[in-house]
Design an enzyme around this catalytic site. Sequence first.
Site: not given
Ligand code: TEU
Ligand code: CA
Length: 560
Positions: A22, A24, A26, A30, A99, A200, A257, A330-331
Site C-alpha cells: 500500500d 497511500n 488507505d 495498489d 488476469d 480465470d 485456470e 490467492h485461492d
Molecule cells: O477460482 C476458480 C475456483 O475454482 C476457485 O474458486 C477455487 O475452486 C476455490 O477458490 C477453491 O477454494 C477463480 C479465481 O482464482 C478465484 O479467486 C475466484 O473467486 C473465482 O475464479 C471466480 O472468479
Molecule cells: Ca493503497
Amino acid sequence: KLNQQWWKKSVVYQIYPRSFMDSNGDGIGDIQGIISKLDYLKELGVDVVWLSPVYRSPNDDNGYDISDYQAIMDEFGTMEDWEEMLAEMHKRGIKLVMDLVVNHTSDEHHWFIESKKSKENRYRDYYIWRKGKQGMEPNNWESAFSGSAWQYDEGTDEYFLHLFSKKQPDLNWENETLREEIYKMMTFWLDKGIDGFRMDVVNFISKVPDLPDAPNPEGKTYVSGGDYYMNGPRIHEYLHEMNREVLSKYDILTVGEMPGVTPAEASLYTNSDREELNMVFQFEHMDVDSGSGGKWNVIPFDLVKLKAILTKWQQELFNKGWNSLYWNNHDQPRIVSRVGDDGEYRVKSAKMLGTLLHMMQGTPYIYQGEELGMTNVKFESIVEYRDIETLNMYKEKVEEGWNINEIMNSIYVKGRDNARTPMQWNNEKNAGFTNGTPWINVNPNYNEVNADQAIQDPNSVFHYYKKLISLRKEKNIITEGSFHLLLENDPFVYAYTRSYENERLLVVCNVSGEKQKFDLPKEMDLSHPSIMISNDARNIDEIGHLLWLTPWEAVVFQYF
Ligand code: TEU
Ligand code: CA
C-alpha cells in the site's frame, strides 16, 4: 511473430495487488506500491509477473467481479499508474501477464445492467437467463460460494446463472457478439504491450446447452453441476477461435485456470499444434486433503496420492503439452502450513517444498510470500475474515448446525484468506505493508517472517528460491529431461529422477519431520555425483549407498 516458447524457461511470480504493498495509506495494496517493489522482484530473479485483476470492480470477490474491463479499479490507482508499472517492469526485463476473467462479469458491468432491463434488450443474451421450474430455480446446481447457482430477477421474472457469487453473472459464450467483444478487450490490453493472460476458470465457459439437473443421490438442496460446465462441448472451439482471433498475433504466455481438468484434456489444451493455450493450472494435486463433498471436508494429507498425481501430470504431458507448477496462489492455503512444518522447521520445509516442485518439468509459479516461507493465519473470530467464499460457507454451515470449532478449523486449514494476509516486508508496524489500517489483519509472525530479514539472511528461503530460479535457466535437464518416480509407495520420501542425454538428476525429499532411510539407486555411479542444491549441509564423500535423510531434507544429486 512466432512464439519462441520463452515461457518454458520462465519463472512466474503472482501478485495479489490488494495485499502486496500500500503506497497511500488507505490500507489497500495498489499499483504504485507494486512499482516500489519491482527491484525486490528483480533481486529474486523472476521473469514474469502474473497480476491478479486490477480492473474496475465492486470487489465482491476482490476484483474477480469486473464492472469495466478497460478501466483500473479506483483503489488500485489510474491507467497512468498502470502504464508506469508496465514500463518499469519491462525496463527490468520483467514481463506482465494480466488476469482474464471472462467466464463472468460483475453485476455492475453495463452489459448486465442492460441485460436485466428486459428480455428484448440487445444485451439480454450476453448472460444466461432461464425461467424457473414450478417456482424453483431452473436446475439444482450449487454456487462455488454456497447456495444456488441461480438468482431470481423480479424485473423480468427469470433467473440468471452465477457459478460464483450472486454479483458474478456468467457470460453466455454461445453468443458470438459477446465473444467478439471479449476479443476486442483482449486486443486492447495486448496492444498496450502486456505479455500474456492467466485465464480465470476458462474451462467453464462452455456449458451443456440445456443446463440439465445434476444427479442428486443424497437429496441435497443443491449439487455441483461441474459435469455440465467443466471442459464443455464447445470449449476447444472457443479457445481455438480466441487463439486465431487474438492470441496467435502476439508473442505471449497463456495459462488457463482449469478446475476439474485431467491430463488427457490438458494435452489437448496445451498441444501447440492445436493452437489453443500454452499451459493450464490443474487442481488434482490441490485436492489431496479434500474429502468427499469438497475442500471444507478436510482429510489427512497423503504423500503417496500426491506423488501419483504429479507423476501422472509429468508423464502424460511429456513431449505433448506443458505443465504449470504451483503449490500456492490467492485461492489456496500456504503450502508450508498445509504440507510442511510452519513451526520449528518452517524455513527448511519451505525450501524442501520449493525444491520438490522446481526440479520438475513445467513453468513454476511463485505466489507472493512463498519465497519468504509465509504461513497460514489463525484469526480469533470470523469477523476478521474477508473472503466471500469463507463468509458464505460460515453462514451456511452454522445454519446446517455444524460445530463452530469445526467450521473455524476448516477455515484455518483451507480458507483463501490464508494467502491474502498482507505481504510481510519488514518488522515495522503492519509488516511495512501499510501505514494505515490494513483491509485484512497482518499475520502476527511478521516479526520473524519478512523480506528484510530474508534478504539479509543468506540461509533464507528467499536466497534458496533465487538459486532454484537461476538453475532453471542454467540447466536444460530441468526444462527438457524426462521424469521417473522412485519409491512410489513410500509415505514419507519423495524421490524422482530427471534424465537428459547422458545427464541425470536425482531429487530426494524427506516430506516428514522424522529422519528417513533412503537407498541410493544402484545405477547411480557414486564416483561422480555432485550436489546441485540442497537445504542441509552434507559431505558428499561420506555418501555410501545409504542415506539417512534429516527432517525435511531436500537434496538434488547430479550425475552422469
Ligand atoms: O477460482 C476458480 C475456483 O475454482 C476457485 O474458486 C477455487 O475452486 C476455490 O477458490 C477453491 O477454494 C477463480 C479465481 O482464482 C478465484 O479467486 C475466484 O473467486 C473465482 O475464479 C471466480 O472468479
Ligand atoms: Ca493503497
